[in-house]
Design an enzyme around this catalytic site. Structure first.
Site, mmCIF file in Angstrom:
data_model
loop_
_atom_site.group_PDB
_atom_site.id
_atom_site.type_symbol
_atom_site.label_atom_id
_atom_site.label_comp_id
_atom_site.label_asym_id
_atom_site.label_seq_id
_atom_site.Cartn_x
_atom_site.Cartn_y
_atom_site.Cartn_z
ATOM 1 N N GLY A 69 0.799 -1.231 0.000
ATOM 2 C CA GLY A 69 0.000 0.000 0.000
ATOM 3 C C GLY A 69 0.824 1.270 0.000
ATOM 4 N N GLN A 70 2.139 1.150 -0.234
ATOM 5 C CA GLN A 70 2.959 2.380 -0.238
ATOM 6 C C GLN A 70 2.634 3.224 -1.461
ATOM 7 O OE1 GLN A 70 7.231 1.736 -0.131
ATOM 8 N NE2 GLN A 70 7.668 3.904 0.266
ATOM 9 N N VAL A 81 3.751 6.868 -1.391
ATOM 10 C CA VAL A 81 4.821 7.866 -1.460
ATOM 11 C C VAL A 81 6.138 7.143 -1.173
ATOM 12 C CG1 VAL A 81 5.766 9.979 -0.469
ATOM 13 C CG2 VAL A 81 3.298 9.757 -0.745
ATOM 14 N N HIS A 127 8.172 6.556 5.403
ATOM 15 C CA HIS A 127 7.452 7.365 6.398
ATOM 16 C C HIS A 127 6.717 6.459 7.355
ATOM 17 C CE1 HIS A 127 5.004 6.805 2.780
ATOM 18 N NE2 HIS A 127 3.958 6.707 3.592
#
Ligand code: 5GP
Ligand code: ZN
Length: 149
Positions: A103-104, A106, A110
């Site tokens: 689901g990354q 960007v 982070h």
């Protein structure tokens, strides 16, 4: 990394609502929060995923996440005698997506820090399974070997 939005935020070339900054990390509010107070902690040095994240930066990001989580849960954040404002979490979730399949979206590492309260509607989808012990042992052995243990 001129095309990385989080590098742009670190460089102050893009707008962000900053919560914490130190030499190696920055924490700022997520623009599409799951719950009020949802924020992100990033290393200042660009790393697209866990594989290229300096482990020292990983420790720093986690440590800032811990401090921020404590502040989100802390009823005494305001000055003594002043009314409290802002989110006061009953719990906190950390979440980190590494890779598209996870689901990354960007590709600058982070850590999501997500304040939680009963009935806030946030949750991970998924159903726990019930593998047998030999299957767990087999998987553990496989992963142990990959770790070189
Ligand atoms: P991921 O799915 O990669 O773990 O999450 C990316 C997160 O970054 C999302 O929660 C999204 O709302 C947040 N985000 C994306 N673009 C920006 C931006 O320009 N500023 C801020 N503050 N958050 C962003
Ligand atoms: Zn970046």
């Amino acid at each position: 990394m001129s095309t990385c939005i989080f590098c742009a935020i670190v460089a102050r070339a893009a707008e962000a609502s900053i919560v914490h900054e130190d030499e190696h990390t920055l924490a700022f509010m997520d623009i599409r929060p799951f719950t009020p107070g949802h924020l992100l902690v990033v290393p200042k040095a660009h790393a697209s995923g866990l594989a290229d994240l300096d482990p020292e930066d990983g420790r720093r990001v986690f440590a800032v996440g811990q401090r921020v989580a404590a502040a989100l849960r802390d009823g005494s954040v305001g000055r003594p005698g002043e009314p409290q404002d802002g989110p006061r979490a009953d719990g906190v979730n950390f979440f980190l997506a590494d890779g598209v399949a996870a689901g990354q979206e960007v590709f600058h590492v982070h850590l999501h820090v997500i304040p939680r309260a009963a009935g806030d509607g946030f949750g991970l989808r998924g159903r726990p399974t019930s593998p047998r012990r030999p299957d767990l042992d087999h998987l553990a052995g496989t992963i142990r070997r990959r770790l070189g243990a």
